[in-house]
Design a protein around this motif. Sequence first.
Motif, PDB file in Angstrom:
ATOM      1  N   ARG A  21     -23.908  10.752   6.173  1.00 51.94           N
ATOM      2  CA  ARG A  21     -25.055  10.998   7.055  1.00 51.94           C
ATOM      3  C   ARG A  21     -26.314  10.293   6.557  1.00 51.94           C
ATOM      4  NH1 ARG A  21     -23.818  16.298  10.108  1.00 51.94           N
ATOM      5  NH2 ARG A  21     -21.557  16.204   9.922  1.00 51.94           N
ATOM      6  N   CYS A  22     -27.225  10.035   7.467  1.00 51.79           N
ATOM      7  CA  CYS A  22     -28.469   9.377   7.085  1.00 51.79           C
ATOM      8  C   CYS A  22     -29.589   9.787   8.031  1.00 51.79           C
ATOM      9  CB  CYS A  22     -28.316   7.856   7.130  1.00 51.79           C
ATOM     10  SG  CYS A  22     -29.766   7.026   6.486  1.00 51.79           S
ATOM     11  N   ASN A  23     -30.810   9.770   7.496  1.00 51.92           N
ATOM     12  CA  ASN A  23     -31.979  10.142   8.317  1.00 51.92           C
ATOM     13  C   ASN A  23     -32.672   8.912   8.886  1.00 51.92           C
ATOM     14  OD1 ASN A  23     -32.711   9.264   5.817  1.00 51.92           O
ATOM     15  ND2 ASN A  23     -33.970  11.058   5.282  1.00 51.92           N
ATOM     16  N   LEU A  24     -32.057   7.733   8.679  1.00 53.66           N
ATOM     17  CA  LEU A  24     -32.544   6.509   9.317  1.00 53.66           C
ATOM     18  C   LEU A  24     -31.414   5.907  10.152  1.00 53.66           C
ATOM     19  CD1 LEU A  24     -34.607   4.725   6.478  1.00 53.66           C
ATOM     20  CD2 LEU A  24     -35.424   6.270   8.273  1.00 53.66           C
ATOM     21  N   ARG A  25     -31.758   4.893  10.954  1.00 51.02           N
ATOM     22  CA  ARG A  25     -30.763   4.209  11.790  1.00 51.02           C
ATOM     23  C   ARG A  25     -30.968   2.709  11.683  1.00 51.02           C
ATOM     24  NH1 ARG A  25     -29.444   8.494  11.527  1.00 51.02           N
ATOM     25  NH2 ARG A  25     -28.838  10.070  13.076  1.00 51.02           N
ATOM     26  N   CYS A  26     -30.802   2.173  10.478  1.00 54.44           N
ATOM     27  CA  CYS A  26     -31.022   0.732  10.298  1.00 54.44           C
ATOM     28  C   CYS A  26     -30.058  -0.046  11.188  1.00 54.44           C
ATOM     29  CB  CYS A  26     -30.836   0.346   8.840  1.00 54.44           C
ATOM     30  SG  CYS A  26     -31.933   1.275   7.757  1.00 54.44           S
ATOM     31  N   ALA A  27     -30.614  -0.969  11.935  1.00 51.27           N
ATOM     32  CA  ALA A  27     -29.830  -1.668  12.967  1.00 51.27           C
ATOM     33  C   ALA A  27     -28.638  -2.405  12.384  1.00 51.27           C
ATOM     34  CB  ALA A  27     -30.739  -2.657  13.698  1.00 51.27           C
ATOM     35  N   TYR A  28     -28.750  -2.868  11.138  1.00 53.08           N
ATOM     36  CA  TYR A  28     -27.638  -3.620  10.545  1.00 53.08           C
ATOM     37  C   TYR A  28     -26.603  -2.705   9.897  1.00 53.08           C
ATOM     38  CZ  TYR A  28     -30.772  -2.877   6.600  1.00 53.08           C
ATOM     39  OH  TYR A  28     -31.597  -2.308   5.674  1.00 53.08           O
ATOM     40  N   CYS A  29     -26.798  -1.412  10.014  1.00 52.04           N
ATOM     41  CA  CYS A  29     -25.894  -0.507   9.308  1.00 52.04           C
ATOM     42  C   CYS A  29     -25.339   0.620  10.186  1.00 52.04           C
ATOM     43  CB  CYS A  29     -26.625   0.133   8.138  1.00 52.04           C
ATOM     44  SG  CYS A  29     -25.739   1.504   7.367  1.00 52.04           S
ATOM     45  N   MET A  30     -26.190   1.267  10.902  1.00 47.52           N
ATOM     46  CA  MET A  30     -25.810   2.513  11.550  1.00 47.52           C
ATOM     47  C   MET A  30     -25.980   2.430  13.064  1.00 47.52           C
ATOM     48  SD  MET A  30     -25.007   5.539  10.127  1.00 47.52           S
ATOM     49  CE  MET A  30     -25.731   5.719   8.520  1.00 47.52           C
ATOM     50  N   PRO A  31     -24.956   2.836  13.816  1.00 42.78           N
ATOM     51  CA  PRO A  31     -25.148   2.894  15.266  1.00 42.78           C
ATOM     52  C   PRO A  31     -26.181   3.964  15.615  1.00 42.78           C
ATOM     53  CG  PRO A  31     -23.024   3.833  14.635  1.00 42.78           C
ATOM     54  CD  PRO A  31     -23.605   3.232  13.405  1.00 42.78           C
ATOM     55  N   GLY A  67     -24.749   7.053  -0.441  1.00 44.68           N
ATOM     56  CA  GLY A  67     -24.466   7.771   0.810  1.00 44.68           C
ATOM     57  C   GLY A  67     -23.772   6.813   1.752  1.00 44.68           C
ATOM     58  N   GLY A  68     -24.171   6.646   3.072  1.00 40.91           N
ATOM     59  CA  GLY A  68     -25.235   7.291   3.834  1.00 40.91           C
ATOM     60  C   GLY A  68     -26.499   7.431   2.986  1.00 40.91           C
ATOM     61  N   GLU A  69     -27.230   8.482   3.251  1.00 43.65           N
ATOM     62  CA  GLU A  69     -28.441   8.761   2.482  1.00 43.65           C
ATOM     63  C   GLU A  69     -28.185   9.998   1.635  1.00 43.65           C
ATOM     64  OE1 GLU A  69     -31.557   9.487   0.388  1.00 43.65           O
ATOM     65  OE2 GLU A  69     -31.160   7.566   1.356  1.00 43.65           O
ATOM     66  N   THR A  96     -31.139   5.181  -2.590  1.00 46.21           N
ATOM     67  CA  THR A  96     -31.698   6.017  -1.533  1.00 46.21           C
ATOM     68  C   THR A  96     -32.595   5.202  -0.623  1.00 46.21           C
ATOM     69  OG1 THR A  96     -33.226   7.867  -1.097  1.00 46.21           O
ATOM     70  CG2 THR A  96     -33.555   6.671  -3.143  1.00 46.21           C
ATOM     71  N   ASN A  97     -32.845   5.712   0.574  1.00 46.61           N
ATOM     72  CA  ASN A  97     -33.820   5.023   1.431  1.00 46.61           C
ATOM     73  C   ASN A  97     -35.238   5.526   1.156  1.00 46.61           C
ATOM     74  OD1 ASN A  97     -34.183   7.484   2.812  1.00 46.61           O
ATOM     75  ND2 ASN A  97     -32.669   6.946   4.367  1.00 46.61           N
ATOM     76  N   GLY A  98     -35.374   6.478   0.230  1.00 48.34           N
ATOM     77  CA  GLY A  98     -36.678   6.898  -0.257  1.00 48.34           C
ATOM     78  C   GLY A  98     -37.438   7.890   0.601  1.00 48.34           C
ATOM     79  N   TRP A 277     -24.737  -2.211  -1.586  1.00 44.97           N
ATOM     80  CA  TRP A 277     -26.151  -2.318  -1.801  1.00 44.97           C
ATOM     81  C   TRP A 277     -26.938  -1.764  -0.667  1.00 44.97           C
ATOM     82  CZ3 TRP A 277     -22.616  -6.151  -2.922  1.00 44.97           C
ATOM     83  CH2 TRP A 277     -22.320  -6.159  -4.274  1.00 44.97           C
ATOM     84  N   LEU A 278     -26.222  -1.394   0.471  1.00 45.35           N
ATOM     85  CA  LEU A 278     -26.980  -0.843   1.598  1.00 45.35           C
ATOM     86  C   LEU A 278     -26.833   0.630   1.590  1.00 45.35           C
ATOM     87  CD1 LEU A 278     -26.227  -3.503   4.321  1.00 45.35           C
ATOM     88  CD2 LEU A 278     -28.364  -2.982   3.210  1.00 45.35           C
ATOM     89  N   CYS A 279     -27.318   1.243   0.575  1.00 45.27           N
ATOM     90  CA  CYS A 279     -27.201   2.687   0.415  1.00 45.27           C
ATOM     91  C   CYS A 279     -25.773   3.115   0.341  1.00 45.27           C
ATOM     92  CB  CYS A 279     -27.942   3.404   1.531  1.00 45.27           C
ATOM     93  SG  CYS A 279     -29.617   2.910   1.671  1.00 45.27           S
ATOM     94  N   GLY A 280     -24.870   2.135   0.253  1.00 45.13           N
ATOM     95  CA  GLY A 280     -23.524   2.465  -0.181  1.00 45.13           C
ATOM     96  C   GLY A 280     -22.671   3.137   0.860  1.00 45.13           C
TER      97      GLY A 280
HETATM   98  S1  SF4 Z   1     -28.870   1.115   5.473  1.00 47.15           S
HETATM   99 FE1  SF4 Z   1     -29.047   3.019   4.335  1.00 47.15          FE
HETATM  100  S2  SF4 Z   1     -30.933   3.954   5.153  1.00 47.15           S
HETATM  101 FE2  SF4 Z   1     -30.281   2.440   6.626  1.00 47.15          FE
HETATM  102  S3  SF4 Z   1     -29.029   3.547   8.090  1.00 47.15           S
HETATM  103 FE3  SF4 Z   1     -27.652   2.648   6.535  1.00 47.15          FE
HETATM  104  S4  SF4 Z   1     -27.339   4.280   5.075  1.00 47.15           S
HETATM  105 FE4  SF4 Z   1     -29.202   4.806   6.260  1.00 47.15          FE
END
Ligand code: SF4
Length: 325
Positions: A21-31, A67-69, A96-98, A277-280
Motif C-alpha cells: 500500500r502507498c499514500n501516493l500515486r506516482c504515475a510511473y509506479c502505481m495505478p 513497501g509500497g510505502e 520511504t516517500n517521506g 529503488w522506487l520504494c521497493g
Molecule cells: S514510487 Fe513509491 S511513493 Fe510513489 S506510488 Fe510507488 S510506492 Fe508509492
Amino acid sequence: MAFVDTFGRIHDDLRLSITDRCNLRCAYCMPHEPVWYPHEAILSFEEITRVARLAIGEGVGKLRVTGGEPLVRRDVASLIGSLAALPGVTDLSLTTNGVLLEPLAGELRSAGLRRVNVSLDTLDRARFARMSGRDRLPEVLRGLAAAAAAGIGPIKINAVLLRGENEHEAVDLVRFGRDHGYEVRFIEFMPLENDRSWDLGRVVGGSEVRRAIAAVWPIVRDPAGDPHAPASRFLFEDGSGAVGFIDSVTAPFCAACSRIRLTSDDSLYRASPARTWLCGSTAASAPIGLAQCSKPVSPVPPSVPLSPSCASARRKWSELSDDQR
Ligand code: SF4
C-alpha cells in the motif's frame, strides 16, 4: 553459508517489503485505483523478523525496509526494533516517500534505524502533486529535516527524472542535497507493472544527467564505490559530498546484483532493479537481468537472462542512434 543464486551471485542484502500500500500515486509506479493485497495475505512483523533472522544465518547482513510505502503500516518502529536486535545485522535502513517521516523520525531512530532513502522527484509543489497524485511536498521536506534532526544518516534522496516533466530539475535537486547534506541519486525511468505508463522517450539517461551536473559541479567516479551497489557513485571535486546514478535502462547491472527481496505477501525474489529503488514495491520481480555492466565487477554470467521489461527497454535503448539518446 551464503545465499548464492543459480547465476553464482552472492546475495547479502535483503529487502523487506512490509506492505504493497502507498499514500501516493506516482504515475510511473502505481495505478490510480490500485488493488491491494488482502490484509490476511500480508506477513506479520513476527514472520518478517523470522525470515530476516534465517537470512542472516545464510550470510545476509544488510536489511532494508520498503513497501509500497512502509510508514503507512502501523507501528513500524517496533519492527525496526526487532530487526535491529537481530545478531549479525550490519546495516538497517528504510526507503520511504517521506510523507509520514516527520512524526516518526525520532521513534525510528531510537528503535535502531540507521539510514533512510527518501523519494523526491521535484522541489516544485504543483509538479509534485501532478507527479505523485497528492499535494504532500511540505510534509516530505519536513520529514527530511526531522530525520536529520533525529540523527538518522546518511540521508539519500531518490529522484526519478521524466523527460518533459522534471528533467530540468536535476541541478536544483543536487543543489538542495548539497545545501542540506543529503546525497541525491538519480534513477532512470524503468518499465514497471504500471507498464502502460512507460515510454522510452521519457527516459533521461544517467550520462545526460551526469553531463548536466558536471557542467555546474565537476564530479569524478568514486574509486571506493561498492561494485555491488545499485548506484554508481560520483564525488564532487570540491569535496562536498557525492551524487549517485542508477542507470537501470541504459546500463543494467543485474550481473552484480546482491539483493533479494521478501514481498509483503510472502514471496522471496532476487530483486529486479527497478523495484529496489522506487520504494521497493515488488510486483513482477522476474528472473534477473544480464547486462553490459558499466561497473568492473565479476564477469557477466552469459546465462543470466534479462527480465522481459528490462530486455525490451534495453533493446529499444540500444536501437537509438547517438543523437537520439
Ligand atoms: S514510487 Fe513509491 S511513493 Fe510513489 S506510488 Fe510507488 S510506492 Fe508509492
